[in-house]
Design a protein around this motif. Structure first.
Motif, PDB file in Angstrom:
ATOM      1  N   GLY A 341       0.838  -1.189   0.000  1.00  0.00           N
ATOM      2  CA  GLY A 341       0.000   0.000   0.000  1.00  0.00           C
ATOM      3  C   GLY A 341       0.869   1.233   0.000  1.00  0.00           C
ATOM      4  O   GLY A 341       2.049   1.184   0.382  1.00  0.00           O
ATOM      5  N   ILE A 378      -2.050  -0.221   9.027  1.00  0.00           N
ATOM      6  CA  ILE A 378      -2.825   0.004   7.822  1.00  0.00           C
ATOM      7  C   ILE A 378      -2.013   0.898   6.887  1.00  0.00           C
ATOM      8  O   ILE A 378      -0.963   1.432   7.271  1.00  0.00           O
ATOM      9  N   THR A 379      -2.470   1.063   5.659  1.00  0.00           N
ATOM     10  CA  THR A 379      -1.788   1.952   4.722  1.00  0.00           C
ATOM     11  C   THR A 379      -1.730   3.358   5.311  1.00  0.00           C
ATOM     12  O   THR A 379      -2.746   3.881   5.784  1.00  0.00           O
ATOM     13  N   SER A 390       0.120   7.215  10.792  1.00  0.00           N
ATOM     14  CA  SER A 390       0.174   5.761  10.820  1.00  0.00           C
ATOM     15  C   SER A 390      -0.530   5.223  12.066  1.00  0.00           C
ATOM     16  O   SER A 390      -0.449   5.821  13.149  1.00  0.00           O
ATOM     17  N   ALA A 393      -4.151  -1.580  12.612  1.00  0.00           N
ATOM     18  CA  ALA A 393      -5.549  -1.902  12.328  1.00  0.00           C
ATOM     19  C   ALA A 393      -6.321  -2.290  13.576  1.00  0.00           C
ATOM     20  O   ALA A 393      -7.503  -1.945  13.721  1.00  0.00           O
ATOM     21  N   ASP A 394      -5.672  -3.018  14.480  1.00  0.00           N
ATOM     22  CA  ASP A 394      -6.402  -3.504  15.657  1.00  0.00           C
ATOM     23  C   ASP A 394      -6.205  -2.622  16.880  1.00  0.00           C
ATOM     24  O   ASP A 394      -6.595  -2.995  17.992  1.00  0.00           O
ATOM     25  N   SER A 420     -11.621  -1.703  15.555  1.00  0.00           N
ATOM     26  CA  SER A 420     -10.622  -1.738  14.491  1.00  0.00           C
ATOM     27  C   SER A 420     -10.700  -0.447  13.686  1.00  0.00           C
ATOM     28  O   SER A 420     -11.694   0.286  13.743  1.00  0.00           O
ATOM     29  N   ALA A 422      -9.781   0.753   9.621  1.00  0.00           N
ATOM     30  CA  ALA A 422      -9.428   0.197   8.315  1.00  0.00           C
ATOM     31  C   ALA A 422      -8.662   1.170   7.440  1.00  0.00           C
ATOM     32  O   ALA A 422      -7.817   0.757   6.645  1.00  0.00           O
ATOM     33  N   ALA A 423      -8.958   2.477   7.569  1.00  0.00           N
ATOM     34  CA  ALA A 423      -8.322   3.429   6.660  1.00  0.00           C
ATOM     35  C   ALA A 423      -8.404   4.833   7.226  1.00  0.00           C
ATOM     36  O   ALA A 423      -9.345   5.176   7.955  1.00  0.00           O
ATOM     37  N   ASP A 477     -12.248   0.706   3.168  1.00  0.00           N
ATOM     38  CA  ASP A 477     -11.462   1.845   2.700  1.00  0.00           C
ATOM     39  C   ASP A 477     -12.312   3.105   2.659  1.00  0.00           C
ATOM     40  O   ASP A 477     -13.547   3.035   2.620  1.00  0.00           O
TER      41      ASP A 477
END
Length: 562
Positions: A341, A378-379, A390, A393-394, A420, A422-423, A477
């Motif tokens: 990513g 994640i990305t 940054s 995710a969890d 969580s 995700a983006a 996303d």
């Protein structure tokens, strides 16, 4: 309980919309549909019947709720249904509850009180800010009655009005106010809803002077000095020129006067009916400062071509979808890193990438600089001040950022909760952070303001957020469509996906996404939304289906304006 109002209201509203307005309606607008763009369809002139002679309490309440659909003369028609004492107390414009008409129920609590049970869809604050309801739990709204000269009138009621979804956009119109990022480089939108076509320009200016919405305020600034007042407290329009007369400050800063003019122009011209220009009067003297020579940019745009990686090249996908133009000095390094990513930095001169070692930043003809070695990231997100964001995710609360010179922040307190994340993506003007979170079986996204110091480095996120739509499923996303719209992708029921498009401070719309969708990119409009599937197909919507534009794509990268 009974649904006494429903039949009466449906009949009244059908009559109202079919024959009692100056401009006909084309039909109901359900929550989730985009607001009409044609201003003329919103400038309705609703005719309301007075209270029925010898009407029952229910009939008086029905009539009151219908009369509250007419904002003419500050809701004069609705006040006719109130007792003389309560007329002095009730504030029609304090707020609005937007509910589902079909779900309304009434209960006779006593011989002088009726309770309305309403299912909230959204609410409107007294400053015109639209907020999606965070809960569908029913609202209990009591109305009490007294007799005045032998006629029932309402003696107490909740502040503000109750209006159903179908009529909200017939009575209220959306207006976009503009503020500045702290460096005065960009105009930042702030959506509000106001009723009453004749007073819209006054409502907009008063809202500008009051400042940005609470959730947005920490990340933006205004050119209007503290204590500035509109005097007289109205904005007359003559010959398409709105006259804005301000007092209460010295107004001796030419740059500030130019920025005030720019804010007024952007917020009024082309938005408010019959306003083609703005005359700014400061302490009785018409300003000739004009607007800044290099005015702040409104709604900066990104390259319309998506940035993709096919395992060999990172670059711009051709219009035909059969070739990639590599980003010089960066594409080769991304290929060598086997990234999963990336986010492209300002002017495409750098990229923040995610690979097995964590998050790194790449610049042309330089070795990658490791930033975040944590697992499960994640990305990352890049913003135009060169900051990389940054988070794992969890662990949605473990958000950090890194500056262009590698400086790392402490963990940034986040104004959200969830199991969580995700983006994340930063708005193109750098003032807001968009996040997509999971909370048990639900997906929701929100926007928070970014507070920065004089060097452009983030200090914190605003503690008040703008919470957007929720859907069932697994979050995947998000992307910015433009300065005031965002889009999310959620996986539901196996490989099925849902795409939610949300106006910030407005409506959300939901549509089916492609099967096995994984990532998305929005370009500069809803028409530019592109989804990457698990099989590596980049698809775009074509009619009611999805059409492949390219294959063999590993990921899509977010990008910033040049």
């Amino acid at each position: 309980m009974r649904k006494g109002l429903l039949a009466a209201s449906v009949a009244m509203l059908s009559l109202l919309l079919s024959g009692c307005v100056s401009i006909p309606s084309s039909g109901n607008v359900q929550q989730g549909d985009p607001a009409p763009s044609d201003a003329s369809s919103l400038d309705l002139d609703i005719l309301v019947d007075p209270p029925i002679v010898d009407g029952t309490q229910q009939q008086i309440l029905d009539g009151f709720l219908t009369a509250a659909l007419s904002p003419r003369n500050n809701y004069q028609a609705a006040y006719e249904f109130l007792t003389p004492a309560f007329k002095e107390q009730w504030q029609a414009d304090e707020n609005a509850t937007i509910d589902v008409l079909a779900d309304r129920e009434f209960e006779e609590v006593s011989d002088s009180q009726i309770q309305l049970t309403a299912t909230p869809a959204a609410s409107l604050r007294d400053n015109g800010q639209y907020e999606v309801a965070t809960s569908a739990a029913p609202l209990q709204l009591p109305y009490t009655f007294e007799q005045v000269q032998g006629q029932w009138r309402i003696a107490s009621a909740p502040a503000g009005i109750v209006i159903d979804q179908a009529n909200f956009t017939q009575v209220f119109r959306e207006y976009t106010l503009y503020f500045f990022d702290p460096a005065y480089r960009f105009l930042v939108p702030d959506s509000r809803w106001f009723a009453g076509r004749d007073s819209a320009q006054t409502s907009v200016v008063q809202a500008l002077l009051a400042g940005p919405a609470a959730w947005l305020a920490p990340g933006v600034v205004t050119a209007f000095p503290e204590g500035t007042e509109l005097s007289p407290a109205a904005v007359p329009v003559s010959g398409r020129v709105a006259e804005v007369s301000l007092t209460g400050a010295a107004f001796d800063d030419i740059a500030a006067a130019q920025r005030m003019q720019l804010q007024l122009n952007q917020s009024l011209v082309g938005s408010v009916r019959n306003v083609g220009d703005v005359a700014l009067i400061l302490n009785g003297v018409e300003s000739d400062a004009g607007i800044p020579a290099n005015p702040a940019v409104r709604d900066p745009r990104v390259d319309p071509r998506p940035v993709v990686f096919d395992g060999e090249s990172l670059g711009y996908l051709s219009t035909s979808g059969d070739g990639i133009t590599p980003i010089p000095g960066i594409s080769e390094q991304v290929a060598q890193s086997d990234a999963s990513g990336a986010a492209i930095g300002p002017d495409a001169e750098s990229a923040a990438i995610l690979d097995e070692s964590g998050v790194s930043v790449i610049t042309a003809d330089a070795d990658p600089v490791p930033l975040d070695p944590r697992s499960g990231l994640i990305t990352p997100a890049f913003d135009r001040d060169g900051v990389v964001w940054s988070v794992p995710a969890d662990a949605p609360s473990d958000l950090v950022w890194f500056s262009a010179d590698g400086q790392k922040s402490d963990r940034i307190p986040v104004p959200w909760s969830g199991t969580s994340i995700a983006a994340i993506e930063v708005s193109r003007d750098g003032t807001r952070l968009l996040a997509l979170l999971g909370d048990g079986p639900r997906t929701y996204f929100l926007v928070a303001a970014i507070v920065r110091d004089g060097d452009g480095l983030p200090v914190e996120l605003g503690t008040t957020v703008l919470r957007l739509a929720e859907v069932d499923g697994v979050p995947l996303d998000v992307a910015w469509v433009d300065g005031r719209s965002v889009v999310s992708l959620t996986r539901v029921d196996g490989e099925a996906t849902r795409i939610v498009t949300q106006d910030l401070g407005g409506f959300a719309s939901t549509r089916d996404g492609p099967l096995a969708g994984r990532l998305l990119d929005a370009g500069n409009s809803i028409r530019d939304v592109r989804v990457l599937t698990d099989s590596g197909s980049l698809v775009v919507q074509s009619g009611v289906g999805w059409q492949e534009r390219a294959s063999g794509i590993r990921f899509i990268a977010s990008q910033l304006p040049g």
